[in-house]
Design a protein around this motif. Structure first.
Motif, PDB file in Angstrom:
ATOM      1  N   ASN A 251      -6.779  -1.014  -2.916  1.00 32.54           N
ATOM      2  CA  ASN A 251      -8.176  -1.438  -2.701  1.00 32.54           C
ATOM      3  C   ASN A 251      -8.563  -2.550  -3.664  1.00 32.54           C
ATOM      4  OD1 ASN A 251      -8.548   0.415  -0.731  1.00 32.54           O
ATOM      5  ND2 ASN A 251     -10.001   1.711  -1.825  1.00 32.54           N
ATOM      6  N   ARG A 252      -8.212  -2.364  -4.924  1.00 28.14           N
ATOM      7  CA  ARG A 252      -8.591  -3.341  -5.950  1.00 28.14           C
ATOM      8  C   ARG A 252      -8.004  -4.719  -5.629  1.00 28.14           C
ATOM      9  NH1 ARG A 252      -7.836  -2.868 -12.556  1.00 28.14           N
ATOM     10  NH2 ARG A 252      -8.650  -4.963 -12.956  1.00 28.14           N
TER      11      ARG A 252
ATOM     12  N   GLN B 227      -7.449  -5.835  -2.842  1.00 34.53           N
ATOM     13  CA  GLN B 227      -8.135  -6.405  -1.665  1.00 34.53           C
ATOM     14  C   GLN B 227      -9.641  -6.533  -1.910  1.00 34.53           C
ATOM     15  OE1 GLN B 227      -7.012  -3.491   1.265  1.00 34.53           O
ATOM     16  NE2 GLN B 227      -4.977  -4.375   1.577  1.00 34.53           N
ATOM     17  N   ASP B 228     -10.014  -6.484  -3.195  1.00 31.31           N
ATOM     18  CA  ASP B 228     -11.429  -6.580  -3.596  1.00 31.31           C
ATOM     19  C   ASP B 228     -12.305  -5.522  -2.949  1.00 31.31           C
ATOM     20  OD1 ASP B 228     -11.113  -8.667  -5.369  1.00 31.31           O
ATOM     21  OD2 ASP B 228     -11.146 -10.137  -3.750  1.00 31.31           O
ATOM     22  N   LYS B 229     -11.720  -4.337  -2.725  1.00 31.63           N
ATOM     23  CA  LYS B 229     -12.519  -3.216  -2.208  1.00 31.63           C
ATOM     24  C   LYS B 229     -12.791  -2.241  -3.343  1.00 31.63           C
ATOM     25  CE  LYS B 229     -10.519  -3.314   2.433  1.00 31.63           C
ATOM     26  NZ  LYS B 229      -9.466  -2.665   3.215  1.00 31.63           N
ATOM     27  N   ALA B 230     -13.708  -1.299  -3.092  1.00 28.69           N
ATOM     28  CA  ALA B 230     -14.109  -0.383  -4.172  1.00 28.69           C
ATOM     29  C   ALA B 230     -13.008   0.633  -4.483  1.00 28.69           C
ATOM     30  CB  ALA B 230     -15.373   0.350  -3.754  1.00 28.69           C
TER      31      ALA B 230
END
Ligand SMILES: Cc1cc2nc3c(=O)[nH]c(=O)nc-3n(C[C@H](O)[C@H](O)[C@H](O)COP(=O)(O)OP(=O)(O)OC[C@H]3O[C@@H](n4cnc5c(N)ncnc54)[C@H](O)[C@@H]3O)c2cc1C
Length: 429
Positions: free
Chosen positions: A342-343, A345-348
């Motif tokens: 996630n990180r 892919q700039d996700k939380a």
């Protein structure tokens, strides 16, 4: 996004599962450098260390070689023992590596990272009991389990000649102590077929010493009671409500000054973080040498360092600490794997949620007992015998699934089963 180096230190229940998943997802195809550091070249799942100790498992046949596994699963293995961590320079320090005869093989080195995951496990906690470090063997590492195994073989050789008694004392009647006690009784019944003709179960005394009034104190009453009745039946000598004051060459000294004599002494009561954590002066370390992490397993005050498994101190929303167990390490590895992806892919990143699936204790071939957590309405339920054994085996299968993928894990298990026909039941060297 490509080209980042993710360094995982410690290839145990948590670290190896994480390295395998990240390697398969990011290493092979996307050009990330997934690097697994471990001081040992071989992985044996820690809940199986008591089987290494008695010789049911042979590390050279049953162990996983990181170098080979890494090649097939997209991560790079580096042999080394971490001895320092410099978050400002984003490097870790690795101790020199020596050969068995003391020759320097690798000088001390620094290894740089973009993201660092510490998965160093735990070591036995003697609670500063006098004489415990000097006189006891611990089952907290592969080397220590092997050490016990060699001492056991030496003792059996002597016992076969002397036909006296072999006395083994185990402090701590948690899962490790209980499983080891049962396994020892099984092994003593098997050695006759390998030429130890003078040895029978009547030549072995296993003393299991526990400070609580019951064995398996963390588990429900019914599980403890059932396990206790099996241990009673096979002749394990239980000393409940006894807090060992001192360990001497002769045995374990009780508060009354009595000595429970034992020639082989094992300490299996409690764990703490590894001593090396105290050297990580820039990181928040608890009094029990664990690394303080937040709900997403990020080391407090550090953007790019995470810790998982036994070495991480993670307090859940209900105020309880995540217990030092293989299922915790596995679940943390799974959540952190998703968070790192996630990180990138700039996700939380999501907080870790611990799910207690219950506990299972193997009593060698005599039985297995445990409790499984049901849903909210049914609560937890007790299992034993073949069903419990099947569930116990499925825990290991789950670990293999994280390492190889489900299909390959199944093939691997089948191959292991077939090989068992051709190899000795016990490791005899
Ligand atoms: C005999 C026994 C039976 C158990 N039975 C069960 C059970 O039935 N169910 C259950 O849930 N749990 C059980 N446990 C507990 C369980 O094994 C641990 O909670 C679990 O293995 C923790 O996983 P981990 O990844 O944190 O550490 P580990 O699996 O201990 O892995 C740590 C890794 O770090 C490496 N390492 C350590 N220090 C360094 C260093 N300085 N540098 C480089 N590498 C380092 C080690 O070589 C090791 O590979 C048992 C434990 C034992 C000892």
């Amino acid at each position: 996004m490509t080209g980042k180096r993710i360094v995982i230190v410690g290839g145990g229940a948590g670290g190896l599962a994480l390295a395998s998943k990240l390697g398969r997802k990011l290493g092979h195809k996307q050009g990330f450098d997934i690097c697994l550091v471990d001081r040992s070249p071989i992985h044996i799942w820690k809940p199986k260390l008591h089987e290494v100790a008695v010789g049911v498992i042979d590390q050279s046949l049953d162990g996983l070689l990181y170098r080979d596994h890494g090649l097939k699963n997209g991560y790079r293995y580096v042999r080394g023992e971490i001895e320092g961590c410099d978050p400002s320079g984003k490097t870790i320090q690795l101790a020199p590596v020596y050969s068995d005869d003391g020759e320097l093989l690798l000088a001390d080195r620094a290894l740089s990272y973009d993201y660092l995951v510490l998965a160093l496990g735990s070591v036995s906690n003697t609670f500063n009991t006098k004489g415990a470090e000097e006189n006891c063997i611990f089952l907290d590492s592969l080397e220590n389990a092997e050490r016990f195994h060699h001492k056991l073989l030496d003792a059996l050789l002597q016992l076969n000649e002397s036909q006296g008694k072999l006395s083994i004392g185990i402090v701590g009647a948690g899962a490790t102590g209980v499983e080891l006690a049962a396994e020892l009784h099984h092994v003593i019944e098997s050695v006759k077929e390998y030429g130890y003709l003078n040895i029978s179960k009547h030549h072995l005394d296993v003393h299991l010493i526990e400070a609580s009034p019951k064995i398996l104190p963390q588990l429900p009453e019914k599980v403890s009671a059932r396990a206790q009745s099996v241990l009673d039946k096979i002749g394990i000598k239980l000393h409940l409500g006894v807090q060992v004051k001192e360990v001497t060459v002769q045995g374990f000294v009780t508060p009354d000054g009595d000595v429970i004599e034992a020639s082989l002494k094992v300490w299996a009561a409690g764990v703490k973080g590894p001593a090396v954590c105290a050297k990580f002066t820039s990181l928040p370390i608890t009094p029990r040498n664990q690394i303080d992490v937040d709900a997403c397993m990020r080391v407090k005050g550090q953007e790019d360092i995470y810790a998982i498994g036994d070495c991480a101190a993670l307090i859940l929303e209900n105020g309880k600490a995540v217990p030092p167990r293989a299922q915790s390490a596995d679940q943390m590895a799974d959540r952190l794997y998703k968070n790192i992806v996630n990180r990138l892919q700039d996700k939380a990143e999501l907080p870790f949620v611990y799910k207690d699936y219950g506990s299972l204790v193997s009593l060698s071939r005599f039985s297995a007992v445990g409790n499984l957590m049901g849903n909210l309405r049914s609560g937890d339920f007790f299992i034993e015998g073949h069903v419990a054994r099947l569930m116990y085996v499925s825990l290991y299968q789950r670990h293999l699934g994280s390492l190889y993928g489900w299909f390959s894990a199944l093939i691997y298990r089948l191959a292991q089963k077939l090989l068992r026909w051709h190899r000795p039941k016990l490791k005899l060297h």
